[in-house]
Design an enzyme around this catalytic site. Structure first.
Site, PDB file in Angstrom:
ATOM      1  N   SER A 277     -11.313  -4.221  11.399  1.00 38.24           N
ATOM      2  CA  SER A 277     -11.509  -3.130  10.440  1.00 38.24           C
ATOM      3  C   SER A 277     -10.326  -2.183  10.549  1.00 38.24           C
ATOM      4  O   SER A 277      -9.680  -2.098  11.600  1.00 38.24           O
ATOM      5  CB  SER A 277     -12.791  -2.370  10.766  1.00 38.24           C
ATOM      6  OG  SER A 277     -12.658  -1.700  12.010  1.00 38.24           O
ATOM      7  N   ASP A 278     -10.048  -1.452   9.489  1.00 42.41           N
ATOM      8  CA  ASP A 278      -9.152  -0.308   9.640  1.00 42.41           C
ATOM      9  C   ASP A 278      -9.911   0.748  10.456  1.00 42.41           C
ATOM     10  O   ASP A 278     -11.119   0.639  10.663  1.00 42.41           O
ATOM     11  CB  ASP A 278      -8.706   0.217   8.273  1.00 42.41           C
ATOM     12  CG  ASP A 278      -7.393   1.006   8.372  1.00 42.41           C
ATOM     13  OD1 ASP A 278      -7.065   1.489   9.474  1.00 42.41           O
ATOM     14  OD2 ASP A 278      -6.701   1.143   7.351  1.00 42.41           O
TER      15      ASP A 278
END
Ligand SMILES: *[C@@H]1O[C@H](CO)[C@@H](O)[C@H](O)[C@H]1NC(C)=O
Ligand SMILES: *[C@@H]1O[C@H](CO)[C@@H](O)[C@H](O)[C@H]1NC(C)=O
Ligand SMILES: *[C@@H]1O[C@H](CO)[C@@H](O)[C@H](O)[C@H]1NC(C)=O
Ligand SMILES: *[C@@H]1O[C@H](CO)[C@@H](O)[C@H](O)[C@H]1NC(C)=O
Ligand SMILES: *[C@@H]1O[C@H](CO)[C@@H](O)[C@H](O)[C@H]1NC(C)=O
Ligand SMILES: *[C@@H]1O[C@H](CO)[C@@H](O)[C@H](O)[C@H]1NC(C)=O
Ligand SMILES: *[C@@H]1O[C@H](CO)[C@@H](O)[C@H](O)[C@H]1NC(C)=O
Ligand SMILES: *[C@@H]1O[C@H](CO)[C@@H](O)[C@H](O)[C@H]1NC(C)=O
Length: 869
Positions: A277-278
């Site tokens: 994920s960011d």
């Protein structure tokens, strides 16, 4: 990703709302795609998967969930730190920004930004910069480099982070990204290609309590032919990690979009590495795992981080024990992460982190995010620069793009008397790193701001460059024309101007990442400065440091403005690189990686910035394929400077082109190879005891751990047989599939990358100075095909070595099957729309200077008086 987050949330942990898809414009769908394809089915990764799966088969539940998430925001030396599994020899993995160099550290190189690399059009330099960068990340003990950025693609000229990528064309972006990956990974560092996908605007990108993140609504063909193209090439190069974007696609958040991760990335593109994920972009636990996310970064929940709450770690252990996430999903994630680790050889003498992203001090808290943290040595100041300044300087120099040069005003002669104007010519007087993450535009602009920035070890400014040449100059460190500059007839005036942008968590001069206030204008009244200098001096040269397109109309055609150069974002090597060009040691050889418009109204209105909307901001890509030059051609608008434009001190001619058919085309590619075997995973739920806290473990408050209290773990295990089942999404399945017809290897069906035609062209230096030429190859689809295609599209390019006056060189270019195909939405495959049709294959030095046309029918080339546009 970002660092210091300013949270303006009130209280409580909501989250249910974001699990639901919010309505998007009619027709945009977010289909389901389950299950996550097991990794390991391509031959190039099988050995690493073998090693990884042996290890995984011997890991406990808590060891496995420990690897899939970070230990929390500010809970370690790196910007992301996974948990470890030391019993089986796996250390915590260090993840660190960013695409132009090692962020927040010392004794590193601040390389030129991606947009500068794109402007070199030099594949060898793209690779060599990657190698140098990889060596620095390895030397500091970073396992996972958070770059390159190949999205945003620059659809919106005012978008804040376009400069981190390589240009507003999928093929230029793809070569920049793939060659960076190959360079970085050649020294054993895992590269992370980001941000998947269509994160074309900074503002409103993130989900928060107040608002869901923006939805980029993109049709399938546009996704494949533009935004996904660079990702496909990066996967083909064997990239080890992919980071999901903050925004949603068609209303479904990228970090939990099963169609995007399971379907497009892991099945169609055959991605064998792991998906992260960011930072704080993970929105759910079970749902994101089922959708194909493999690693949560930095591990915290997105709503209020730093309180020790997580969707994974202990909750992942719980979800396995209660049967909601199948065991093979966790095992596949861990195997993907460890396979990337083995694929890069990180099991052999890989350094441990020796720096700390959170402080410049030698000593400090080991876990700054903890309330009470043990202290220790955190920065060891290891010098990783080696001779990397040389490749940095070479990139900065060979990117410099000469747009205009009349009356032979450049190169300068040794004895030119110079008057230098503009604060952009000299270092920020407050200090070169005085603004955190370069969140200001003061002094020479070497990079944009945000997580994609680095601290300068030094900054060789243009003024430093003039001084080291002992140039005859006077510098006026101001952005308005001073009254005391005393113009003399022989003077050459050089004006330095800039335009900046960056990441959304910092606002600079009212620009919250995107250029909302500056628009496409120069900053600091640059237009007025150039106009005033041009009124006072008869020979004026304008040097522009910029993140992207800027408007030049206010002064470009003034009679004394004789030369204009874009030096892009040179990083630390801004001075000597520019001097080498200004004084003619070398001829400029950069070319524009985007179009320069005459007005912002040149663009379609759909690429304007989206402003505040109640609910989920909707950004619908109605222009389809028509961004940048594709749009200018379709709308018949002549820009100020075309995509690919760039002058030299010499001239080049392209001649003697040949086109040779290599692999014969068919309408659809030959059938894909079947998936190879993948590791076999048990689906039996492990005993709850594998998740129990060990006795007497010294817990750090707020740190994220994989364990559960015994009663909790036992309760979760007992819940397996309860009548309450996890509400699986529609279309949910656990049966592995053969994968789509368009897949088959890393990057897609391998036949897509077969060379269909090989081209050679002779480039001759027809002028008087030595210089390097760039050959750009654009394809024009055959007339009369039933699908609409842009007039011309870049498909390949090559840069010559330095050619002496009169010297020639043969450059080789190629066209693949994919280059000649369109994505057929109904067939879900790449289709050659007219196998017998005559493709125009145009070669030249710029998109508006194409004079050599090769045809696929008859396989002949000719020189034309006019180009296709
Ligand atoms: C978005 O919606 C379009 C139009 O229905 C569809 O073709 C496309 O596949 C969707 N893309 C994703 C990633 O869901
Ligand atoms: C699992 O680990 C134990 C030691 O903890 C070791 O003896 C055994 O060989 C390992 N098995 C595999 C398959 O790696
Ligand atoms: C998980 O990782 C942490 C470090 O972040 C380590 O202290 C702990 O022992 C690891 N747990 C297991 C089960 O290996
Ligand atoms: C299992 O645990 C996860 C994590 O807490 C939770 O989201 C999920 O709803 C649980 N499943 C069931 C059936 O209770
Ligand atoms: C530049 O050349 C043009 C003609 O090519 C001439 O009209 C103009 O005066 C020249 N400018 C300077 C500064 O020499
Ligand atoms: C600079 O030197 C050149 C010869 O190298 C000469 O032609 C020119 O007039 C000189 N210019 C000035 C301003 O002294
Ligand atoms: C023309 O190109 C061919 C193929 O690259 C090369 O062998 C030949 O020498 C070239 N001829 C000239 C005149 O440049
Ligand atoms: C759940 O049910 C199965 C089949 O009846 C049984 O074998 C298993 O022991 C049960 N598990 C728990 C934790 O009760």
């Amino acid at each position: 990703m970002f660092s210091l987050i300013l949270l303006s949330v009130s209280s409580g942990v909501a989250g249910a709302a974001v699990d639901k898809r919010i309505p998007v414009p009619a027709g945009y769908v977010a289909p389901s795609y389950y299950p996550t394809p097991h990794g390991g089915w391509t031959p190039d990764w099988s050995e690493s998967y073998h090693k990884a799966s042996l290890l995984v088969s011997n890991m406990t539940l808590a060891e496995k969930t420990n690897i899939t998430a970070g230990s929390g925001l500010f809970m370690g030396r790196c910007v992301g730190n996974t948990g470890s599994a030391l019993r089986v020899g796996i250390p915590q993995l260090c993840l660190q920004d960013g695409p132009l160099g090692l962020r927040n550290s010392d004794h590193i190189t601040a390389f030129p930004a991606g947009i500068t690399v794109g402007a070199t059009w030099d594949k060898d330099l793209m690779f060599r910069r990657g190698v140098a960068m990889g060596e620095e990340f390895r030397g500091k003990g970073v396992n996972i480099h958070l770059g390159p950025s190949v999205g945003p693609l620059g659809r919106k000229p005012r978008g804040g982070r376009n400069w981190e990528g390589f240009g507003s064309d999928p093929v230029l972006q793809a070569f920049g990204g793939a060659l960076s990956i190959e360079g970085i990974q050649s020294v054993g560092v895992i590269a992370t290609m980001k941000h998947l996908i269509a994160n074309e605007q900074e503002q409103y990108r993130m989900y928060s309590l107040a608002q869901p993140g923006m939805s980029s609504n993109v049709d399938d063909r546009t996704l494949h032919e533009l935004y996904l193209w660079p990702f496909a090439e990066g996967v083909r190069s064997g990239v080890g990690a992919v980071m999901m974007a903050y925004n949603a696609i068609n209303g479904s958040a990228c970090s939990q979009n099963s169609y995007l991760i399971n379907g497009i990335l892991k099945d169609e593109l055959g991605f064998q590495g792991f998906v992260m994920s960011d930072w704080l972009a993970q929105l759910s636990g079970v749902a994101s795992a089922l959708s194909g996310l493999d690693m949560s970064m930095p591990g915290d929940v997105y709503i209020i981080p730093l309180l020790g709450n997580t969707y994974w770690m202990s909750e992942y252990s719980r979800s396995i024990l209660n049967g909601s996430i199948p065991v093979d999903r966790l095992d596949d994630s861990v195997t993907r992460i460890l396979a990337a680790y083995f694929q890069m050889g990180q099991d052999r003498n890989y350094p441990r982190p020796n720096f700390d992203t959170n402080t410049q001090d030698a000593e400090g808290p080991l876990y700054p995010g903890a309330l009470i943290s043990p202290r220790g040595i955190v920065n060891e100041f290891v010098n990783v620069q080696a001779n990397h300044a040389e490749v940095a300087r070479e990139v900065a120099r060979d990117a410099i793009t000469l747009l205009k040069n009349i009356n032979g005003s450049l190169p300068l002669s040794r004895n030119s008397t110079l008057k230098i104007f503009g604060t952009d010519a000299e270092k920020n007087p407050d200090g070169i790193n005085s603004c955190a993450d370069q969140g200001c535009n003061k002094g020479t602009l070497g990079m944009g701001w945000g997580s994609g920035s680095a601290r300068y070890p030094y900054l060789d400014s243009p003024i430093d460059g003039l001084k080291s040449r002992s140039a005859n100059f006077r510098f006026f460190n101001t952005d308005s024309l001073p009254s005391n500059s005393n113009p003399a007839p022989g003077d050459t005036a050089i004006v330095f101007v800039s335009a900046d942008s960056g990441e959304n968590y910092i606002t600079v001069e009212n620009n919250p990442g995107d250029r909302t206030s500056a628009n496409l204008n120069l900053w600091h009244n640059g237009d007025k400065l150039v106009q005033d200098v041009a009124a006072a001096y008869s020979n004026v040269i304008v040097v522009v440091h910029t993140v992207g397109p800027v408007l030049l109309e206010a002064w470009h055609d003034l009679p004394s403005v004789n030369a204009v150069l874009f030096a892009h974002l040179p990083g630390q090597e801004a001075g000597d690189s520019l001097m080498q060009i200004l004084y003619g040691d070398v001829s400029p050889s950069g070319h524009l990686p985007y179009t320069i418009p005459t007005s912002e109204s040149n663009y379609p209105s759909s690429v304007s910035l989206v402003s505040f909307q109640v609910g989920q901001p909707q950004d619908t890509f109605t222009e389809g394929l028509y961004i940048d030059y594709r749009h200018f051609h379709a709308a018949n608008i002549t820009p100020r400077y075309a995509f690919g434009h760039g002058l030299s001190y010499t001239t080049f001619a392209f001649s003697n082109a040949t086109i040779t058919p290599v692999t014969p085309l068919t309408a659809t590619p030959p059938p894909r190879p079947a998936k190879g075997s993948t590791p076999t995973y048990y689906t039996t739920i492990p005993p709850a005891s594998e998740a129990y806290w060990p006795a007497n473990f010294p817990r750090i408050w707020r740190y994220l751990y994989p364990w559960l209290e015994k009663p909790d773990a036992d309760r979760a295990a007992a819940a397996v047989n309860s009548s309450t089942k996890y509400p699986y999404p529609p279309g949910y399945s656990t049966t592995q599939t053969a994968g789509p017809a368009s897949g088959g290897a890393q990057g897609g069906n391998p036949a897509l990358f077969n060379t269909a035609y090989r081209l050679t062209v002779t480039v001759t230096n027809t002028g008087t100075a030595p210089g390097k030429a760039v050959a750009q190859l654009y394809v024009q689809f055959p007339a009369g095909i039933p699908v609409d295609t842009p007039t011309i599209q870049l498909r390949d390019f090559a840069k010559s070595a330095t050619l002496a006056a009169g010297e020639s060189a043969a450059l080789e270019l190629r066209l693949t099957r994919k280059d000649l195909s369109v994505w057929d939405v109904a067939a879900q495959n790449w289709v050659v729309p007219d196998v017998q049709g005559d493709y125009g294959v145009w070669v030249g030095g710029s998109s508006d200077a194409l004079r050599v046309r090769c045809g696929t029918v008859g396989a002949a080339c000719e020189e034309r008086g006019e180009g296709p546009v």
